[in-house]
Design a protein around this motif. Sequence first.
Motif, PDB file in Angstrom:
ATOM      1  N   SER A 253       0.835  -1.201   0.000  1.00 31.54           N
ATOM      2  CA  SER A 253       0.000   0.000   0.000  1.00 31.54           C
ATOM      3  C   SER A 253       0.876   1.261   0.000  1.00 31.54           C
ATOM      4  O   SER A 253       0.601   2.221  -0.723  1.00 31.54           O
ATOM      5  CB  SER A 253      -0.915  -0.011   1.224  1.00 31.54           C
ATOM      6  N   VAL A 254       1.928   1.216   0.802  1.00 33.21           N
ATOM      7  CA  VAL A 254       2.859   2.349   0.867  1.00 33.21           C
ATOM      8  C   VAL A 254       3.503   2.588  -0.500  1.00 33.21           C
ATOM      9  O   VAL A 254       3.636   3.719  -0.947  1.00 33.21           O
ATOM     10  CB  VAL A 254       3.934   2.099   1.965  1.00 33.21           C
ATOM     11  N   GLY A 255       3.855   1.504  -1.166  1.00 34.19           N
ATOM     12  CA  GLY A 255       4.478   1.615  -2.493  1.00 34.19           C
ATOM     13  C   GLY A 255       3.547   2.278  -3.496  1.00 34.19           C
ATOM     14  O   GLY A 255       3.945   3.183  -4.234  1.00 34.19           O
TER      15      GLY A 255
ATOM     16  N   LYS B 296       3.438   6.627  -5.188  1.00 35.10           N
ATOM     17  CA  LYS B 296       3.231   7.101  -6.572  1.00 35.10           C
ATOM     18  C   LYS B 296       2.126   8.151  -6.615  1.00 35.10           C
ATOM     19  O   LYS B 296       2.216   9.145  -7.330  1.00 35.10           O
ATOM     20  CB  LYS B 296       2.899   5.926  -7.495  1.00 35.10           C
ATOM     21  N   VAL B 297       1.053   7.897  -5.861  1.00 38.84           N
ATOM     22  CA  VAL B 297      -0.050   8.868  -5.793  1.00 38.84           C
ATOM     23  C   VAL B 297       0.464  10.174  -5.189  1.00 38.84           C
ATOM     24  O   VAL B 297       0.187  11.264  -5.700  1.00 38.84           O
ATOM     25  CB  VAL B 297      -1.228   8.315  -4.946  1.00 38.84           C
TER      26      VAL B 297
ATOM     27  N   PHE C   5     -10.192  16.011  -3.712  1.00 40.09           N
ATOM     28  CA  PHE C   5      -9.642  14.979  -4.599  1.00 40.09           C
ATOM     29  C   PHE C   5     -10.650  13.850  -4.828  1.00 40.09           C
ATOM     30  O   PHE C   5     -10.286  12.774  -5.279  1.00 40.09           O
ATOM     31  CB  PHE C   5      -8.324  14.441  -4.026  1.00 40.09           C
ATOM     32  N   ASP C   6     -11.921  14.135  -4.505  1.00 41.56           N
ATOM     33  CA  ASP C   6     -12.973  13.132  -4.613  1.00 41.56           C
ATOM     34  C   ASP C   6     -13.113  12.608  -6.034  1.00 41.56           C
ATOM     35  O   ASP C   6     -13.321  11.424  -6.253  1.00 41.56           O
ATOM     36  CB  ASP C   6     -14.297  13.749  -4.134  1.00 41.56           C
ATOM     37  N   ASN C   7     -13.012  13.498  -7.001  1.00 40.33           N
ATOM     38  CA  ASN C   7     -13.168  13.086  -8.400  1.00 40.33           C
ATOM     39  C   ASN C   7     -11.844  12.756  -9.077  1.00 40.33           C
ATOM     40  O   ASN C   7     -11.801  12.442 -10.261  1.00 40.33           O
ATOM     41  CB  ASN C   7     -13.863  14.191  -9.206  1.00 40.33           C
ATOM     42  N   VAL C   8     -10.763  12.898  -8.317  1.00 39.51           N
ATOM     43  CA  VAL C   8      -9.427  12.708  -8.896  1.00 39.51           C
ATOM     44  C   VAL C   8      -8.867  11.336  -8.517  1.00 39.51           C
ATOM     45  O   VAL C   8      -8.331  10.622  -9.355  1.00 39.51           O
ATOM     46  CB  VAL C   8      -8.471  13.828  -8.413  1.00 39.51           C
ATOM     47  N   LEU C   9      -9.026  10.979  -7.254  1.00 42.62           N
ATOM     48  CA  LEU C   9      -8.473   9.720  -6.755  1.00 42.62           C
ATOM     49  C   LEU C   9      -9.604   8.732  -6.458  1.00 42.62           C
ATOM     50  O   LEU C   9     -10.665   9.128  -5.969  1.00 42.62           O
ATOM     51  CB  LEU C   9      -7.683   9.971  -5.463  1.00 42.62           C
ATOM     52  N   ASN C  10      -9.360   7.438  -6.744  1.00 44.90           N
ATOM     53  CA  ASN C  10     -10.351   6.435  -6.348  1.00 44.90           C
ATOM     54  C   ASN C  10     -10.108   6.014  -4.889  1.00 44.90           C
ATOM     55  O   ASN C  10      -9.139   6.447  -4.263  1.00 44.90           O
ATOM     56  CB  ASN C  10     -10.357   5.241  -7.313  1.00 44.90           C
ATOM     57  N   GLU C  11     -11.004   5.177  -4.377  1.00 46.11           N
ATOM     58  CA  GLU C  11     -10.939   4.841  -2.949  1.00 46.11           C
ATOM     59  C   GLU C  11      -9.641   4.132  -2.587  1.00 46.11           C
ATOM     60  O   GLU C  11      -9.057   4.363  -1.533  1.00 46.11           O
ATOM     61  CB  GLU C  11     -12.177   4.013  -2.556  1.00 46.11           C
ATOM     62  N   GLN C  12      -9.190   3.242  -3.478  1.00 44.07           N
ATOM     63  CA  GLN C  12      -7.927   2.534  -3.232  1.00 44.07           C
ATOM     64  C   GLN C  12      -6.768   3.529  -3.157  1.00 44.07           C
ATOM     65  O   GLN C  12      -5.901   3.438  -2.286  1.00 44.07           O
ATOM     66  CB  GLN C  12      -7.673   1.518  -4.352  1.00 44.07           C
ATOM     67  N   GLN C  13      -6.758   4.495  -4.093  1.00 41.95           N
ATOM     68  CA  GLN C  13      -5.671   5.488  -4.115  1.00 41.95           C
ATOM     69  C   GLN C  13      -5.675   6.355  -2.856  1.00 41.95           C
ATOM     70  O   GLN C  13      -4.620   6.695  -2.327  1.00 41.95           O
ATOM     71  CB  GLN C  13      -5.795   6.373  -5.359  1.00 41.95           C
ATOM     72  N   ILE C  14      -6.874   6.706  -2.381  1.00 41.75           N
ATOM     73  CA  ILE C  14      -6.966   7.511  -1.158  1.00 41.75           C
ATOM     74  C   ILE C  14      -6.416   6.708   0.033  1.00 41.75           C
ATOM     75  O   ILE C  14      -5.611   7.205   0.817  1.00 41.75           O
ATOM     76  CB  ILE C  14      -8.421   7.970  -0.900  1.00 41.75           C
ATOM     77  N   ALA C  15      -6.823   5.431   0.121  1.00 44.04           N
ATOM     78  CA  ALA C  15      -6.322   4.571   1.201  1.00 44.04           C
ATOM     79  C   ALA C  15      -4.798   4.447   1.114  1.00 44.04           C
ATOM     80  O   ALA C  15      -4.101   4.562   2.127  1.00 44.04           O
ATOM     81  CB  ALA C  15      -6.980   3.196   1.116  1.00 44.04           C
ATOM     82  N   ASP C  16      -4.299   4.234  -0.089  1.00 43.99           N
ATOM     83  CA  ASP C  16      -2.855   4.035  -0.270  1.00 43.99           C
ATOM     84  C   ASP C  16      -2.059   5.288   0.083  1.00 43.99           C
ATOM     85  O   ASP C  16      -1.051   5.216   0.774  1.00 43.99           O
ATOM     86  CB  ASP C  16      -2.552   3.637  -1.719  1.00 43.99           C
ATOM     87  N   VAL C  17      -2.511   6.434  -0.414  1.00 36.42           N
ATOM     88  CA  VAL C  17      -1.716   7.644  -0.191  1.00 36.42           C
ATOM     89  C   VAL C  17      -1.734   8.023   1.289  1.00 36.42           C
ATOM     90  O   VAL C  17      -0.732   8.471   1.835  1.00 36.42           O
ATOM     91  CB  VAL C  17      -2.156   8.809  -1.113  1.00 36.42           C
ATOM     92  N   LEU C  18      -2.857   7.801   1.956  1.00 43.36           N
ATOM     93  CA  LEU C  18      -2.915   8.112   3.387  1.00 43.36           C
ATOM     94  C   LEU C  18      -2.071   7.125   4.191  1.00 43.36           C
ATOM     95  O   LEU C  18      -1.410   7.503   5.156  1.00 43.36           O
ATOM     96  CB  LEU C  18      -4.372   8.119   3.869  1.00 43.36           C
ATOM     97  N   THR C  19      -2.070   5.864   3.768  1.00 42.16           N
ATOM     98  CA  THR C  19      -1.215   4.868   4.429  1.00 42.16           C
ATOM     99  C   THR C  19       0.253   5.228   4.226  1.00 42.16           C
ATOM    100  O   THR C  19       1.060   5.132   5.155  1.00 42.16           O
ATOM    101  CB  THR C  19      -1.524   3.460   3.880  1.00 42.16           C
TER     102      THR C  19
END
Lengths: 146, 458
Positions: A37-39, A43-44, A105-119
């Motif tokens: 997830s961090v990896g 990128k995000v 960033f609601d329309n920019v990032l999907n849920e997986q990307q939001i989880a990943d970038v916050l992780t």
Amino acid sequence: MIERNMKKIFLVVGLLITTAIIFLHCKNNSASELEASVGRGQKVYEQYCLSCHQADGSGVPHLNPSLIKTSYVLGDPATLINVVKQGLSGVEIDGETYSNPMPSFDNVLNEQQIADVLTYIRNNFGNKADVITVEQVKENKTASTK
Amino acid sequence: MRYFAASKNQLMNTEQILSKNMQDFSAFRNNVVNAGLMTMLTIIFLTACQGPSEKESAKESATTSSTIGLVLPEGFSASIVADSVGKARHIAITSKGDIYVKLASTKDGKGILFLHDSNGDGIADENTGFGNYGGTGIYIKNNYLYASSNEDIYRYALDNDGKVTDTNQAEKIVTGLIDRNQHNTKSLVLDNDGNVYVNIGAYSNACQEKDRTEGSAGMQPCPILDSAAGIWQFKADRPNQSYGNGVRYATGLRNVVGLDWNSDKNQLFVLPHGRDMLFQLYPKLFDEKQGAELPAETMYAINKGDDAGWPYIYYDHIQKKKILAPEYGGDGKKTSGEKAIDPVAAFPGHLAPNGLLFYTGSMFPERYKNGAFIAFHGSWNRSPEPQKGYFVAFVPYSDGKPSGEWETFADNFAGTEIINSPGDAKHRPCGLAQGPDGALYVSDDVKGTIYRITYKGK
């Protein structure tokens, strides 16, 4: 002699495979999920966040918040998820005020990307905090702007 | 998910192979080689499941430099008048050489500091304060000290020594100016005819419908221009003025932080901060290097009624043209803004000009007379390229116009050569003022250092 050497080769190959198995087992534990997830999150971050929050997460004094060990970053996941989804402006964090707004960033990032970038953020820049999962991001449907 | 499924299959195969190889392993149990291999195996077991190793923080900056570290032209030297005073924004020097400092946010309830050197050793040993508001603007004119919060302008009467007579007697001159967080600082300056000029910054980057959002169009016309993104003129002595009493003196200025009145030309000069994020918002039109370099930071000579073109255009110092902003259909090449004024000087992008001073002293060599010193606070929007700025520049002037290229005057405020993010900079120059003896004062809003730059010659 040849048989001996063959067996030696088998032995070495066997050990290598054992090592591989151990690593694969590790892939299945939470540490490796975090790593994956961090990896992806990195990128995000580099594409969408770095220009304002900077490569080292230190932000810009008075303009863009630091992400290093702040109460927002290490605190309640729901708050953090909301910041990414809704954006933020005119905020005071740990006694410092920041005047540049952050867009939604609601329309920019999907849920997986939001989880990943916050992780990624919560486990980088000297931070250590729990993973934020896709499920947590999905649960957070409060006051969607769209 | 696919990745994990594949791993599982692989895992089953390898386990089968392993069981076969484990038999071979027992056959060689007595072999001396085994001891070494077992050790290896143990190490693998011990280390394999450890998490990602802690990345070492390379930001341990323990160096406390005893020297000032500024890089200056030959014959100039710098000293530190005061340190750790707070987030020192603009500064004003009295006729006696005392220093008023405007702090971005109050320190111990004080937003304005008065620094005094009681024994003449060049170090301010008295530090008192007043004014319970943060802000940026401060200026001395006609025996009054003017200072701004992010909404209002106040003034305080000065005695013959240039000291505020009563710090509790703040007269509110202007009130109710827009403060919507972004670009909210109210830099100010006075002319010789009883007027105060104040910046009201645009509460936006480029007047997009959704600020700083990729794909969001520019508003047409930009509604911000009515009440912000310009310089407003008010009477310097009339209390409680607001928009209705003032004049929008110049428009199309995104956010002016550095400004000064040029007494030689009797004219206002300003340096707005250029727009951000050309690369981030328009990656198809601009690459990272262009995003770092563009648009130019600009210096304008202002006449009443001028329009500098924000948000519709920006200035490109490489093409030397006014370019249509991408939010309004621009592509980095189309020119526009025929009615907008041209800058008198241009600088690389995002350097953040926070202070402007026309030098009228006689301490510095003749070529500095009437020239412009500019405090570049330093960039943040050049990333992922390294940041730039964090120095004081000089532009030579003659007959009220730049007479040569800009040059770096005082450098190395940051204390480090490569600045990847603003946090790397130990100091950032912000305000400029001239002492009665002609020394140049520079404020820093990171550590709160006040520098004094003097010229002794060879």
